[in-house]
Design a protein around this motif. Structure first.
Motif, PDB file in Angstrom:
ATOM      1  N   ARG A 138       0.881  -1.181   0.000  1.00 15.88           N
ATOM      2  CA  ARG A 138       0.000   0.000   0.000  1.00 15.88           C
ATOM      3  C   ARG A 138       0.911   1.221   0.000  1.00 15.88           C
ATOM      4  NH1 ARG A 138      -5.239  -1.040   1.675  1.00 15.88           N
ATOM      5  NH2 ARG A 138      -5.460   1.110   2.390  1.00 15.88           N
ATOM      6  N   PHE A 139       0.741   2.105  -0.974  1.00 15.03           N
ATOM      7  CA  PHE A 139       1.588   3.290  -1.048  1.00 15.03           C
ATOM      8  C   PHE A 139       0.775   4.469  -1.554  1.00 15.03           C
ATOM      9  CE2 PHE A 139       1.895   1.351  -5.225  1.00 15.03           C
ATOM     10  CZ  PHE A 139       1.957   2.413  -6.117  1.00 15.03           C
ATOM     11  N   THR A 140       1.392   5.638  -1.565  1.00 14.47           N
ATOM     12  CA  THR A 140       0.763   6.859  -2.062  1.00 14.47           C
ATOM     13  C   THR A 140       1.496   7.310  -3.315  1.00 14.47           C
ATOM     14  OG1 THR A 140       0.078   7.556   0.147  1.00 14.47           O
ATOM     15  CG2 THR A 140       0.191   9.268  -1.553  1.00 14.47           C
ATOM     16  N   ASP A 141       0.738   7.555  -4.383  1.00 13.39           N
ATOM     17  CA  ASP A 141       1.306   7.920  -5.684  1.00 13.39           C
ATOM     18  C   ASP A 141       0.821   9.315  -6.069  1.00 13.39           C
ATOM     19  OD1 ASP A 141       2.254   8.134  -8.250  1.00 13.39           O
ATOM     20  OD2 ASP A 141       1.479   6.203  -8.928  1.00 13.39           O
ATOM     21  N   CYS A 142       1.764  10.257  -6.150  1.00 14.50           N
ATOM     22  CA  CYS A 142       1.462  11.629  -6.570  1.00 14.50           C
ATOM     23  C   CYS A 142       2.316  11.963  -7.796  1.00 14.50           C
ATOM     24  CB  CYS A 142       1.724  12.614  -5.435  1.00 14.50           C
ATOM     25  SG  CYS A 142       0.719  12.345  -3.963  1.00 14.50           S
ATOM     26  N   SER A 143       2.195  11.161  -8.832  1.00 13.42           N
ATOM     27  CA  SER A 143       2.999  11.339 -10.038  1.00 13.42           C
ATOM     28  C   SER A 143       2.493  12.513 -10.863  1.00 13.42           C
ATOM     29  CB  SER A 143       2.967  10.066 -10.894  1.00 13.42           C
ATOM     30  OG  SER A 143       3.570   8.984 -10.209  1.00 13.42           O
ATOM     31  N   ASP A 144       3.418  13.184 -11.540  1.00 10.33           N
ATOM     32  CA  ASP A 144       3.091  14.342 -12.359  1.00 10.33           C
ATOM     33  C   ASP A 144       2.055  13.988 -13.423  1.00 10.33           C
ATOM     34  OD1 ASP A 144       4.094  17.183 -13.308  1.00 10.33           O
ATOM     35  OD2 ASP A 144       3.922  15.957 -15.111  1.00 10.33           O
ATOM     36  N   GLY A 145       1.051  14.845 -13.567  1.00 10.28           N
ATOM     37  CA  GLY A 145       0.042  14.666 -14.602  1.00 10.28           C
ATOM     38  C   GLY A 145      -1.000  13.600 -14.317  1.00 10.28           C
ATOM     39  N   GLU A 146      -0.973  13.035 -13.103  1.00 10.78           N
ATOM     40  CA  GLU A 146      -1.905  11.974 -12.745  1.00 10.78           C
ATOM     41  C   GLU A 146      -2.661  12.345 -11.476  1.00 10.78           C
ATOM     42  OE1 GLU A 146      -2.478   9.254 -14.455  1.00 10.78           O
ATOM     43  OE2 GLU A 146      -0.903   9.558 -15.958  1.00 10.78           O
ATOM     44  N   PRO A 147      -3.872  11.804 -11.295  1.00 10.53           N
ATOM     45  CA  PRO A 147      -4.551  11.988 -10.009  1.00 10.53           C
ATOM     46  C   PRO A 147      -3.751  11.309  -8.901  1.00 10.53           C
ATOM     47  CG  PRO A 147      -6.051  11.131 -11.696  1.00 10.53           C
ATOM     48  CD  PRO A 147      -4.664  11.016 -12.253  1.00 10.53           C
ATOM     49  N   SER A 148      -3.944  11.739  -7.675  1.00 13.32           N
ATOM     50  CA  SER A 148      -3.291  11.087  -6.546  1.00 13.32           C
ATOM     51  C   SER A 148      -4.048   9.819  -6.169  1.00 13.32           C
ATOM     52  CB  SER A 148      -3.232  12.039  -5.345  1.00 13.32           C
ATOM     53  OG  SER A 148      -2.479  13.195  -5.655  1.00 13.32           O
ATOM     54  N   PHE A 149      -3.295   8.775  -5.828  1.00 11.92           N
ATOM     55  CA  PHE A 149      -3.903   7.509  -5.408  1.00 11.92           C
ATOM     56  C   PHE A 149      -3.237   7.038  -4.123  1.00 11.92           C
ATOM     57  CE2 PHE A 149      -4.702   7.455 -10.007  1.00 11.92           C
ATOM     58  CZ  PHE A 149      -6.049   7.107 -10.044  1.00 11.92           C
ATOM     59  N   ASP A 150      -4.033   6.338  -3.297  1.00 10.27           N
ATOM     60  CA  ASP A 150      -3.531   5.804  -2.034  1.00 10.27           C
ATOM     61  C   ASP A 150      -3.884   4.333  -1.908  1.00 10.27           C
ATOM     62  OD1 ASP A 150      -2.419   8.164  -0.470  1.00 10.27           O
ATOM     63  OD2 ASP A 150      -4.423   8.920  -0.936  1.00 10.27           O
ATOM     64  N   GLY A 151      -3.039   3.624  -1.160  1.00  9.99           N
ATOM     65  CA  GLY A 151      -3.333   2.243  -0.810  1.00  9.99           C
ATOM     66  C   GLY A 151      -3.414   1.311  -2.005  1.00  9.99           C
ATOM     67  N   GLU A 152      -4.423   0.434  -1.989  1.00  4.86           N
ATOM     68  CA  GLU A 152      -4.578  -0.546  -3.059  1.00  4.86           C
ATOM     69  C   GLU A 152      -4.884   0.122  -4.399  1.00  4.86           C
ATOM     70  OE1 GLU A 152      -7.513  -3.328  -1.832  1.00  4.86           O
ATOM     71  OE2 GLU A 152      -6.315  -4.141  -0.167  1.00  4.86           O
TER      72      GLU A 152
END
Length: 209
Positions: A89-103
């Protein structure tokens, strides 16, 4: 200046495979969009210090090894290899993409990377500016320089991203549990007037606080 750099070779993280080079490589690497060549490797620049705990150094090398896996996963188009670098489970704040958390972050990265690998051959260079380890928590920052080669047309697009990551240990293995990236902008020289203005604003904010 008391700085050195380490260039990690592919497929190994052994100390004997680390090549020391002057920090001037850092300056030349980031002057202009295409100055940094796409030679295979993870480049690590660090400030030399005396002593240091062996366990911390081992953790730093383990994280650099994981960054090598990250790069090679993109360069080989290996989706499972890429996901293996990340925590469950991680947090993804990549450029040009929505933020996502967990699964959801895992599912979003899988889909995004699969689409990318279907359309492009990827060549990535990773430049690590520093790794800080605090027990079972760590963070690093640097640049990802990405070249995308379209499989249909052969066209090439180069993009350089700044990144910041945090790491956690899962079953004794370092995994990325937070990542944020954004596109690097061309360098800009600041005038003396810019420096004076910044100093004035800083002094004012400290006074107000």
């Amino acid at each position: 200046m008391g700085h050195k750099g380490e260039s990690l070779k592919v497929g190994s993280i052994k100390r004997s495979h680390i090549v020391l080079c002057p920090i001037v490589r850092l300056g030349s690497a980031f002057v202009g969009a295409n100055a940094l060549s796409f030679r295979t490797g993870v480049y690590f620049f660090y400030r030399s210090s005396s002593g240091g705990a062996v366990m911390v150094e081992n953790d730093r090398y383990a994280i650099l090894a994981a960054k090598t896996e990250y790069r090679e996963a993109y360069n080989s188009g290996d989706l499972d290899r890429l996901l293996n670098v990340f925590a469950a489970r991680f947090t993804d704040c990549s450029d040009g993409e929505p933020s996502f958390d967990g699964e959801e972050a895992v599912r979003a990265l899988r889909k995004r990377a699969w689409d990318l690998f279907q359309r492009f051959r990827v060549k990535m260079v990773v430049v690590v500016m520093g790794v800080v380890v605090k027990g079972n928590f760590a963070y690093d920052r640097g640049w990802h320089k990405v070249r995308l080669i379209c499989k249909d047309t052969g066209s090439i697009a180069d993009t350089k991203y700044r990144y910041f990551e945090t790491w956690t240990k899962e079953s004794g293995t370092w995994k990325i549990n937070y990542i944020i990236t954004n596109k690097e902008l061309p360098p800009r020289m600041l005038s003396e007037e810019d420096g004076d203005s910044t100093a004035a604003l800083t002094t004012r904010s400290q006074t107000i606080a």
